[in-house]
Design a protein around this motif. Structure first.
Motif, PDB file in Angstrom:
ATOM      1  N   ASP A   1       0.834  -1.203   0.000  1.00  0.00           N
ATOM      2  CA  ASP A   1       0.000   0.000   0.000  1.00  0.00           C
ATOM      3  C   ASP A   1       0.870   1.255   0.000  1.00  0.00           C
ATOM      4  OD1 ASP A   1      -2.389  -1.409  -0.044  1.00  0.00           O
ATOM      5  OD2 ASP A   1      -2.652  -1.347   2.130  1.00  0.00           O
ATOM      6  N   PHE A   2       1.944   1.230   0.769  1.00  0.00           N
ATOM      7  CA  PHE A   2       2.874   2.358   0.817  1.00  0.00           C
ATOM      8  C   PHE A   2       3.522   2.571  -0.553  1.00  0.00           C
ATOM      9  CE2 PHE A   2       7.092   4.155   1.567  1.00  0.00           C
ATOM     10  CZ  PHE A   2       6.769   5.299   2.281  1.00  0.00           C
ATOM     11  N   LEU A   3       3.909   1.474  -1.212  1.00  0.00           N
ATOM     12  CA  LEU A   3       4.559   1.571  -2.527  1.00  0.00           C
ATOM     13  C   LEU A   3       3.607   2.076  -3.609  1.00  0.00           C
ATOM     14  CD1 LEU A   3       6.737  -1.684  -2.640  1.00  0.00           C
ATOM     15  CD2 LEU A   3       7.471   0.660  -2.145  1.00  0.00           C
ATOM     16  N   LEU A   4       2.303   1.835  -3.452  1.00  0.00           N
ATOM     17  CA  LEU A   4       1.329   2.290  -4.455  1.00  0.00           C
ATOM     18  C   LEU A   4       1.411   3.794  -4.701  1.00  0.00           C
ATOM     19  CD1 LEU A   4      -1.919   0.228  -3.761  1.00  0.00           C
ATOM     20  CD2 LEU A   4      -0.652   0.358  -5.895  1.00  0.00           C
ATOM     21  N   ASN A   5       1.795   4.564  -3.686  1.00  0.00           N
ATOM     22  CA  ASN A   5       1.890   6.012  -3.832  1.00  0.00           C
ATOM     23  C   ASN A   5       3.219   6.469  -4.433  1.00  0.00           C
ATOM     24  OD1 ASN A   5      -0.669   6.405  -2.675  1.00  0.00           O
ATOM     25  ND2 ASN A   5       0.213   6.186  -0.635  1.00  0.00           N
ATOM     26  N   ARG A   6       4.117   5.542  -4.662  1.00  0.00           N
ATOM     27  CA  ARG A   6       5.446   5.902  -5.173  1.00  0.00           C
ATOM     28  C   ARG A   6       5.866   5.017  -6.345  1.00  0.00           C
ATOM     29  NH1 ARG A   6       4.228   6.541  -0.230  1.00  0.00           N
ATOM     30  NH2 ARG A   6       4.908   8.352   0.917  1.00  0.00           N
ATOM     31  N   LEU A   7       4.900   4.666  -7.166  1.00  0.00           N
ATOM     32  CA  LEU A   7       5.153   3.734  -8.272  1.00  0.00           C
ATOM     33  C   LEU A   7       6.247   4.223  -9.217  1.00  0.00           C
ATOM     34  CD1 LEU A   7       1.478   2.743  -9.143  1.00  0.00           C
ATOM     35  CD2 LEU A   7       3.169   1.386  -7.918  1.00  0.00           C
ATOM     36  N   HIS A   8       6.335   5.527  -9.414  1.00  0.00           N
ATOM     37  CA  HIS A   8       7.326   6.072 -10.349  1.00  0.00           C
ATOM     38  C   HIS A   8       8.758   5.893  -9.846  1.00  0.00           C
ATOM     39  CE1 HIS A   8       6.595   9.294  -7.478  1.00  0.00           C
ATOM     40  NE2 HIS A   8       7.762   9.803  -7.826  1.00  0.00           N
ATOM     41  N   GLN A   9       8.933   5.521  -8.576  1.00  0.00           N
ATOM     42  CA  GLN A   9      10.259   5.309  -8.019  1.00  0.00           C
ATOM     43  C   GLN A   9      10.562   3.843  -7.763  1.00  0.00           C
ATOM     44  OE1 GLN A   9       9.704   8.794  -5.012  1.00  0.00           O
ATOM     45  NE2 GLN A   9      11.847   8.199  -4.939  1.00  0.00           N
TER      46      GLN A   9
ATOM     47  N   PRO B   1      20.193   2.150   1.348  1.00  0.00           N
ATOM     48  CA  PRO B   1      21.371   2.950   1.710  1.00  0.00           C
ATOM     49  C   PRO B   1      20.975   4.086   2.661  1.00  0.00           C
ATOM     50  CG  PRO B   1      20.747   3.340  -0.586  1.00  0.00           C
ATOM     51  CD  PRO B   1      19.826   2.295  -0.046  1.00  0.00           C
ATOM     52  N   MET B   2      21.760   4.197   3.731  1.00  0.00           N
ATOM     53  CA  MET B   2      21.471   5.237   4.707  1.00  0.00           C
ATOM     54  C   MET B   2      22.764   5.587   5.432  1.00  0.00           C
ATOM     55  SD  MET B   2      18.511   5.232   7.576  1.00  0.00           S
ATOM     56  CE  MET B   2      17.219   5.991   6.633  1.00  0.00           C
ATOM     57  N   ASN B   3      23.082   6.869   5.496  1.00  0.00           N
ATOM     58  CA  ASN B   3      24.270   7.358   6.212  1.00  0.00           C
ATOM     59  C   ASN B   3      25.547   6.670   5.740  1.00  0.00           C
ATOM     60  OD1 ASN B   3      22.549   8.985   7.731  1.00  0.00           O
ATOM     61  ND2 ASN B   3      22.277   7.382   9.277  1.00  0.00           N
ATOM     62  N   GLY B   4      25.695   6.495   4.450  1.00  0.00           N
ATOM     63  CA  GLY B   4      26.919   5.926   3.890  1.00  0.00           C
ATOM     64  C   GLY B   4      27.011   4.417   3.923  1.00  0.00           C
ATOM     65  N   GLY B   5      26.031   3.733   4.462  1.00  0.00           N
ATOM     66  CA  GLY B   5      26.047   2.271   4.503  1.00  0.00           C
ATOM     67  C   GLY B   5      24.686   1.711   4.115  1.00  0.00           C
ATOM     68  N   MET B   6      24.604   0.385   4.098  1.00  0.00           N
ATOM     69  CA  MET B   6      23.328  -0.276   3.780  1.00  0.00           C
ATOM     70  C   MET B   6      22.664  -0.683   5.086  1.00  0.00           C
ATOM     71  SD  MET B   6      22.458  -0.423   0.706  1.00  0.00           S
ATOM     72  CE  MET B   6      22.332  -1.369  -0.765  1.00  0.00           C
ATOM     73  N   ARG B   7      21.457  -0.245   5.259  1.00  0.00           N
ATOM     74  CA  ARG B   7      20.690  -0.625   6.445  1.00  0.00           C
ATOM     75  C   ARG B   7      19.684  -1.683   6.032  1.00  0.00           C
ATOM     76  NH1 ARG B   7      17.126   2.994  10.107  1.00  0.00           N
ATOM     77  NH2 ARG B   7      16.509   1.430  11.627  1.00  0.00           N
ATOM     78  N   LYS B   8      19.566  -2.718   6.860  1.00  0.00           N
ATOM     79  CA  LYS B   8      18.643  -3.813   6.582  1.00  0.00           C
ATOM     80  C   LYS B   8      17.507  -3.789   7.592  1.00  0.00           C
ATOM     81  CE  LYS B   8      22.121  -6.871   4.642  1.00  0.00           C
ATOM     82  NZ  LYS B   8      22.821  -8.133   4.769  1.00  0.00           N
ATOM     83  N   ALA B   9      16.325  -4.161   7.090  1.00  0.00           N
ATOM     84  CA  ALA B   9      15.160  -4.264   7.974  1.00  0.00           C
ATOM     85  C   ALA B   9      14.281  -5.388   7.468  1.00  0.00           C
ATOM     86  CB  ALA B   9      14.383  -2.957   7.994  1.00  0.00           C
ATOM     87  N   SER B  10      13.628  -6.071   8.399  1.00  0.00           N
ATOM     88  CA  SER B  10      12.750  -7.164   7.993  1.00  0.00           C
ATOM     89  C   SER B  10      11.349  -7.059   8.584  1.00  0.00           C
ATOM     90  CB  SER B  10      13.371  -8.517   8.378  1.00  0.00           C
ATOM     91  OG  SER B  10      13.556  -8.579   9.775  1.00  0.00           O
ATOM     92  N   GLN B  11      11.144  -6.143   9.514  1.00  0.00           N
ATOM     93  CA  GLN B  11       9.825  -5.950  10.108  1.00  0.00           C
ATOM     94  C   GLN B  11       9.076  -4.870   9.317  1.00  0.00           C
ATOM     95  OE1 GLN B  11       8.658  -7.959  12.534  1.00  0.00           O
ATOM     96  NE2 GLN B  11      10.621  -8.978  12.197  1.00  0.00           N
ATOM     97  N   PRO B  12       7.780  -5.085   9.062  1.00  0.00           N
ATOM     98  CA  PRO B  12       7.024  -4.130   8.234  1.00  0.00           C
ATOM     99  C   PRO B  12       7.156  -2.673   8.678  1.00  0.00           C
ATOM    100  CG  PRO B  12       5.713  -6.082   8.652  1.00  0.00           C
ATOM    101  CD  PRO B  12       6.952  -6.222   9.472  1.00  0.00           C
TER     102      PRO B  12
ATOM    103  N   ILE C   1       8.838   0.269   6.358  1.00  0.00           N
ATOM    104  CA  ILE C   1       8.125   1.484   5.947  1.00  0.00           C
ATOM    105  C   ILE C   1       8.887   2.731   6.393  1.00  0.00           C
ATOM    106  CG2 ILE C   1       6.029   2.853   6.342  1.00  0.00           C
ATOM    107  CD1 ILE C   1       4.446   0.238   6.121  1.00  0.00           C
ATOM    108  N   GLU C   2       9.440   2.706   7.595  1.00  0.00           N
ATOM    109  CA  GLU C   2      10.230   3.846   8.076  1.00  0.00           C
ATOM    110  C   GLU C   2      11.444   4.084   7.175  1.00  0.00           C
ATOM    111  OE1 GLU C   2      13.007   4.865  11.900  1.00  0.00           O
ATOM    112  OE2 GLU C   2      11.138   3.775  12.274  1.00  0.00           O
ATOM    113  N   LEU C   3      12.153   3.019   6.829  1.00  0.00           N
ATOM    114  CA  LEU C   3      13.296   3.147   5.917  1.00  0.00           C
ATOM    115  C   LEU C   3      12.864   3.691   4.559  1.00  0.00           C
ATOM    116  CD1 LEU C   3      15.498  -0.064   6.402  1.00  0.00           C
ATOM    117  CD2 LEU C   3      16.140   2.309   6.840  1.00  0.00           C
ATOM    118  N   LEU C   4      11.755   3.161   4.047  1.00  0.00           N
ATOM    119  CA  LEU C   4      11.282   3.588   2.731  1.00  0.00           C
ATOM    120  C   LEU C   4      10.842   5.052   2.741  1.00  0.00           C
ATOM    121  CD1 LEU C   4       9.284   0.422   1.558  1.00  0.00           C
ATOM    122  CD2 LEU C   4      11.557   1.182   0.812  1.00  0.00           C
ATOM    123  N   GLN C   5      10.269   5.514   3.850  1.00  0.00           N
ATOM    124  CA  GLN C   5       9.876   6.921   3.936  1.00  0.00           C
ATOM    125  C   GLN C   5      11.086   7.828   3.776  1.00  0.00           C
ATOM    126  OE1 GLN C   5       7.880   6.804   7.737  1.00  0.00           O
ATOM    127  NE2 GLN C   5       5.845   6.758   6.786  1.00  0.00           N
ATOM    128  N   HIS C   6      12.174   7.496   4.449  1.00  0.00           N
ATOM    129  CA  HIS C   6      13.403   8.286   4.316  1.00  0.00           C
ATOM    130  C   HIS C   6      13.990   8.142   2.912  1.00  0.00           C
ATOM    131  CE1 HIS C   6      13.561   9.495   8.481  1.00  0.00           C
ATOM    132  NE2 HIS C   6      13.407   8.230   8.872  1.00  0.00           N
TER     133      HIS C   6
END
Length: 154
Positions: free
Chosen positions: A24-32, A58-69, A73-78
């Motif tokens: 649902d979050f991605l639906l608003n950002r299809l062009h990206q 990628p965040m702050n010069g490195g790759m951040r991983k997340a597996s919880q919804p 979503i927080e990572l994707l917002q940034h």
């Protein structure tokens, strides 16, 4: 770019817990968002599989991983604030069709094929003036059509 139809189609599959929120979050950002057939390294990537999800952003010069919804979503917002492309890799199996459903589909296809054949026979009978053939084909057509209306009434 991923299409809205692609995302909506994904929602018909068996998704891991929380994936519907992420979609649902991605639906608003299809062009990206770009679908990919391979898991790539060192790119912003979201993997959705049968048993879970993982985002590598990628965040702050490195790759951040997340597996919880919620974390994803927080990572994707940034991430989406930067107007970059997120790659989406989907690894979901197709839903198996129960034997009963397959049989019903085959019966419906056979009836549709027979109705198309009867339509040609009726046209031919009209062209040739063959009343018997016309009445026989029309009777069978009517019979097959009654199956279709019975199916819709259920």
């Amino acid at each position: 770019m991923v299409t809205k139809e692609d995302i909506l189609l994904l929602k018909t599959k068996i998704l891991p817990s929380g994936a519907d929120m992420v979609l649902d979050f991605l639906l608003n950002r299809l062009h990206q968002v770009e679908l990919t057939q391979i898991v790539m390294e060192n790119v912003p990537l979201l993997i959705i599989g049968r048993h879970g999800m993982i985002a590598r952003i990628p965040m702050n010069g490195g790759m951040r991983k997340a597996s919880q919804p919620a974390e994803i979503i927080e990572l994707l917002q940034h991430f989406f604030q930067r107007q970059e492309t997120l790659y989406l890799f989907i690894n979901l199996p197709d839903l198996p069709m129960p034997v009963e459903v397959t049989q019903v589909l085959q019966e419906v296809q056979a009836r549709a094929a027979r109705k198309e054949e009867l339509r040609r026979i009726i046209d031919q009978a009209l062209d040739e003036g063959n009343r018997e053939l016309f009445y026989e084909a029309a009777r069978e057509w009517k019979e097959l059509s009654s199956y279709d209306s019975d199916d819709r009434d259920r």
